[in-house]
Design an enzyme around this catalytic site. Structure first.
Site: not given
Ligand code: CAA
Length: 283
Positions: A119, A152
């Site tokens: 990252s 990315e």
């Molecule tokens: N693995 C796989 N699938 C997952 C999951 C995981 N860890 N967590 C959630 N999901 C899936 C769920 O199963 C659900 O699927 P369906 O809609 O098909 O049922 C879907 O994602 C949505 O989950 P939830 O309904 O439980 O909860 P939500 O709507 O709040 O979504 C989230 C969860 C997708 C994590 C959402 O909150 C989100 O997009 N958050 C922001 C995440 C983000 O910004 N990530 C980037 C972080 S930075 C990074 O990774 C890089 C770095 O270098 C730091």
């Protein structure tokens, strides 16, 4: 170049997500871990998510079974010998990554692309451990990998056009959008993300608002899926600190100086969701 078989080094949260995404997209995947326990934990996590998808009716059972059948777990790096692309998703330690790349360089076929999911670490420095720096690239995925719609792609000063083209084609084949960034600390997403998270933490530290209100303001006021403090917990506070420090080291830009509260929380072992405590409790 045709990528058929993909290797993934590390089967933690990011590695397992990359393994699942590649296997779901039809690639044969070799997934490695440093020991059998961690490997089985990573593979079990993938199976659990696929089972859930089948239960929810999002995936046919036959597709889930076929996805799992395409994944070969190993603790032996030599099993990467038939891979066209290997993506490293090990912990963020430069000496470790250089050792992994030096080993991959010896094991993988001459045509293979070696990618890192780092990252924030310098990709050209990682590439310097190989005799093929022109075939080394950053493929930075986002957590949760199967859900997040972007990769990315990070180009170093040595990455050649063929590697870039193959990396783009591969990422698109995973049904992801792509953005291209230069190999400078933070690349694109974290360069923009870290000052935002640090501002939110400083806002809490200064008592401007409660953690819930800071998160609600952004979640509801800007329509983000998570507020910044929840997101920082989700990423891991140690990671949020590490990335900021890496960027600050290079640019000496005060926007990347970590807030005192963040440093204190990390010293206390409050790493966010993964440790059970961060800005919120997860126990
Ligand atoms: N693995 C796989 N699938 C997952 C999951 C995981 N860890 N967590 C959630 N999901 C899936 C769920 O199963 C659900 O699927 P369906 O809609 O098909 O049922 C879907 O994602 C949505 O989950 P939830 O309904 O439980 O909860 P939500 O709507 O709040 O979504 C989230 C969860 C997708 C994590 C959402 O909150 C989100 O997009 N958050 C922001 C995440 C983000 O910004 N990530 C980037 C972080 S930075 C990074 O990774 C890089 C770095 O270098 C730091």
């Amino acid at each position: 170049m045709q990528i058929k078989k993909v290797g993934v080094v590390g089967c933690g949260q990011m590695g397992a997500g990359i393994v699942q995404t590649c296997a779901q997209s039809g690639y044969e995947v070799v997934a490695s871990e440093i020991n059998e326990d961690l490997l089985q934990k990573g593979l079990a996590g993938i199976k659990k998510i696929l089972d859930k998808n089948v239960e929810k009716g999002k995936m046919a059972k036959a597709d889930a079974d076929a996805t799992l059948a395409r994944i070969k777990g190993t603790t032996n790096m030599n099993d990467f010998s038939g891979c066209d692309l290997v993506i490293e998703a090990a912990v963020e330690k430069m000496p470790l990554k250089k050792q992994i790349f030096a080993d991959l360089d010896k094991i993988c076929p001459k045509h293979a692309i070696l990618a890192t999911n780092t990252s924030c670490l310098s990709i050209i420095e990682i590439a310097s451990a190989t005799k093929r720096p022109s075939q080394v690239v950053g493929l930075h995925f986002f957590n949760p990998v199967p859900i997040m719609k972007i990769v990315e792609i990070v180009r170093t000063i040595a990455t050649n056009d063929e590697t870039m083209e193959a990396s783009k084609k591969f990422s698109l084949s995973l049904n992801k959008e792509i953005v291209i960034a230069k190999d400078t600390p933070g690349f694109l997403v974290n360069l923009l993300l870290i000052p935002y998270l640090y501002q939110a933490i400083t806002t809490l530290q200064n008592g401007v608002a409660s953690r819930e209100d800071i998160d609600a303001a952004i979640r509801l006021g800007l329509n983000h899926p998570m507020g910044p403090l929840t997101l920082a917990d989700f990423i891991g506070l140690d990671t949020v600190l590490f990335i900021g420090q890496a960027i600050y080291e290079e640019w000496k830009d005060p926007r990347y100086v970590p807030p005192t509260l963040l440093k204190q929380m990390v010293i206390s072992g409050w790493y966010g969701k993964k440790s059970g405590k961060g800005f919120y409790d997860y126990k």
